[in-house]
Scaffold this active site. Structure first.
Site, PDB file in Angstrom:
ATOM      1  N   CYS A   1      39.472  32.716  45.262  1.00 41.52           N
ATOM      2  CA  CYS A   1      39.250  33.723  44.050  1.00 41.52           C
ATOM      3  C   CYS A   1      40.056  32.986  42.992  1.00 41.52           C
ATOM      4  CB  CYS A   1      39.411  34.946  44.248  1.00 41.52           C
ATOM      5  SG  CYS A   1      39.612  35.885  42.799  1.00 41.52           S
TER       6      CYS A   1
ATOM      7  N   CYS B   1      43.858  41.311  40.598  1.00 36.38           N
ATOM      8  CA  CYS B   1      44.178  40.118  39.751  1.00 36.38           C
ATOM      9  C   CYS B   1      45.130  40.413  38.845  1.00 36.38           C
ATOM     10  CB  CYS B   1      42.895  39.799  38.878  1.00 36.38           C
ATOM     11  SG  CYS B   1      42.391  40.899  37.758  1.00 36.38           S
TER      12      CYS B   1
ATOM     13  N   CYS C   1      43.109  47.168  35.168  1.00 39.50           N
ATOM     14  CA  CYS C   1      43.286  45.778  35.696  1.00 39.50           C
ATOM     15  C   CYS C   1      44.973  45.319  35.577  1.00 39.50           C
ATOM     16  CB  CYS C   1      42.269  44.898  34.934  1.00 39.50           C
ATOM     17  SG  CYS C   1      42.859  43.019  35.251  1.00 39.50           S
TER      18      CYS C   1
ATOM     19  N   CYS D   1      44.843  37.904  30.000  1.00 39.21           N
ATOM     20  CA  CYS D   1      43.390  38.397  29.528  1.00 39.21           C
ATOM     21  C   CYS D   1      43.310  39.191  28.504  1.00 39.21           C
ATOM     22  CB  CYS D   1      42.607  38.959  30.752  1.00 39.21           C
ATOM     23  SG  CYS D   1      40.895  39.284  30.283  1.00 39.21           S
TER      24      CYS D   1
ATOM     25  N   GLU E   1      47.669  32.990  39.264  1.00 42.23           N
ATOM     26  CA  GLU E   1      47.593  33.473  40.814  1.00 42.23           C
ATOM     27  C   GLU E   1      46.131  33.427  41.431  1.00 42.23           C
ATOM     28  OE1 GLU E   1      49.076  37.414  40.227  1.00 42.23           O
ATOM     29  OE2 GLU E   1      47.221  37.814  40.584  1.00 42.23           O
TER      30      GLU E   1
ATOM     31  N   CYS F   1      41.633  45.589  30.252  1.00 38.42           N
ATOM     32  CA  CYS F   1      40.724  46.783  31.193  1.00 38.42           C
ATOM     33  C   CYS F   1      41.828  47.534  31.479  1.00 38.42           C
ATOM     34  CB  CYS F   1      39.934  46.317  32.247  1.00 38.42           C
ATOM     35  SG  CYS F   1      38.417  45.073  31.487  1.00 38.42           S
TER      36      CYS F   1
HETATM   37  S1  SF4 Z   1      39.087  42.971  34.686  1.00 37.01           S
HETATM   38 FE1  SF4 Z   1      41.270  42.267  33.892  1.00 37.01          FE
HETATM   39  S2  SF4 Z   1      40.851  40.016  33.990  1.00 37.01           S
HETATM   40 FE2  SF4 Z   1      38.954  40.912  34.071  1.00 37.01          FE
HETATM   41  S3  SF4 Z   1      38.441  41.065  32.172  1.00 37.01           S
HETATM   42 FE3  SF4 Z   1      39.233  42.999  32.576  1.00 37.01          FE
HETATM   43  S4  SF4 Z   1      41.408  42.747  31.619  1.00 37.01           S
HETATM   44 FE4  SF4 Z   1      40.485  40.629  32.079  1.00 37.01          FE
END
Ligand code: SF4
Length: 330
Positions: free
Chosen positions: A95, A324, A109, A102, A81, A106
């Site tokens: 973006c 995201c 996220c 990932c 995306e 986090c």
């Molecule tokens: S915010 Fe999301 S995409 Fe960015 S590093 Fe942390 S887990 Fe990965």
């Protein structure tokens, strides 16, 4: 859009064919090689077969039309995306994502919750910009800025990110200046050093999100390895080398990192020349909530009074799942 495939097909052709092909793809924004009538029909067919430029994607547009979120379908069936943000001052920022999922997990996220699937190739990153460039062409507009702030950590896919940056900058590519390109990282020191070496004019943004390691590790497990001290040392080296301003991203999450005391603590570590704190209104994921605008303004006031350079970014695209990983994760 894979430039290496294009180079392979055109390897034995006269040099001007590459110029014609790049102009067609990046400047005329054709969606099929058959439209490129300056190329011989045989070559158009070969390119169609070996270097396809069709991009399959779906879009969701916010009510005000300022945010367009795209879900792009890749050849292996993966989905990635990207988001287009149309600013009032005429800028059109794309973006892009650099990984599918990932590995950094986090807490706040949606992408982190998907886990890690794979790195994107440079061509797959470029396709996201191309997708929106084609969309904007319909209204006579252009992509003006590109930010690596979508799914994934750019410095965990550095070679592809660097290659993509170079195509975005290339006069025969998108011809977007370095200062209109930004890379956002959790703060991987080796990546910060490489970027300063390879592309010192590209903007650097660092996700901080907390004023101390204890809270930061809770929000961002990668903070254990990349402590605030290590991150700030890397940023200071970066500034010494580039003399560029660095943006520290700080997501404002209700009751977690937005108190007066935390603002004071943040000011204690972040007041330096060329440091800029960007307070971001949080796009809710699961049970975390965004801070109120009153709280954000109070937090900003405290930082300002302590001499910290600070801005507020009210986040785009809440109703199109603009954080995201919120669309691809569905
Ligand atoms: S915010 Fe999301 S995409 Fe960015 S590093 Fe942390 S887990 Fe990965």
């Amino acid at each position: 859009m894979d430039i290496s495939l294009l180079e392979e097909v055109l390897a034995n052709k006269p040099g001007y064919r590459m110029k014609q092909a790049k102009k067609a793809v990046f400047s005329d924004l054709v969606e099929s090689w058959q439209e490129v009538t300056v190329l011989p029909a045989e070559l158009r067919n070969e390119l169609e077969e070996k270097c396809p430029i069709r991009i399959n994607g779906e879009t969701v547009v916010s009510k005000d039309g300022n945010t367009v979120k795209a879900l792009i379908f890749l050849e292996d069936g993966s989905r990635v995306e990207s988001v287009l943000m149309r600013h009032k001052d005429g800028r059109n920022t794309v973006c892009v994502s650099c990984q599918i999922g990932c590995p950094l997990g986090c807490l706040f996220c949606a992408t982190g919750k998907m886990g890690f699937k794979r790195n994107l190739k440079a061509g797959e990153i470029i396709s996201q910009v191309l997708f929106f460039a084609r969309l904007l062409k319909k209204s006579g507009d252009k992509v003006s800025n590109v930010v690596f702030m979508g799914m994934g950590e750019p410095f965990l896919n550095y070679p592809a990110v660097l290659e993509a940056i170079r195509i975005i900058k290339d006069k025969e590519g998108f011809n977007i200046g370095s200062r209109k390109i930004s890379v956002s990282t959790v703060g991987i020191p080796e990546g910060i050093a490489k970027l300063a070496e390879d592309e010192p004019q590209v903007n650097l943004a660092v996700s901080l999100h907390a004023p101390n390691d204890e809270l930061r590790i809770k929000l961002m497990p990668a903070g254990k390895q990349y402590t605030i001290e290590k991150v700030l040392t890397a940023v200071d080296d970066y500034i010494k080398k580039t003399n560029r301003r660095v943006m520290f991203e700080y997501l404002m999450i209700d009751g977690l990192n937005d108190s007066d005391a935390q603002a004071v603590e943040l000011a204690g570590i972040i007041k330096k020349p060329l440091y800029l704190v960007n307070l971001i209104s949080y796009n809710p994921v699961e049970n975390l909530k965004p801070s109120s605008s009153v709280r954000m303004n109070k937090f900003k006031d405290i930082l300002e009074k302590k001499g910290v350079a600070v801005t507020i970014r009210h986040r785009f695209g809440r109703e199109v799942k603009g954080a995201c990983g919120q669309l691809a994760g569905k």
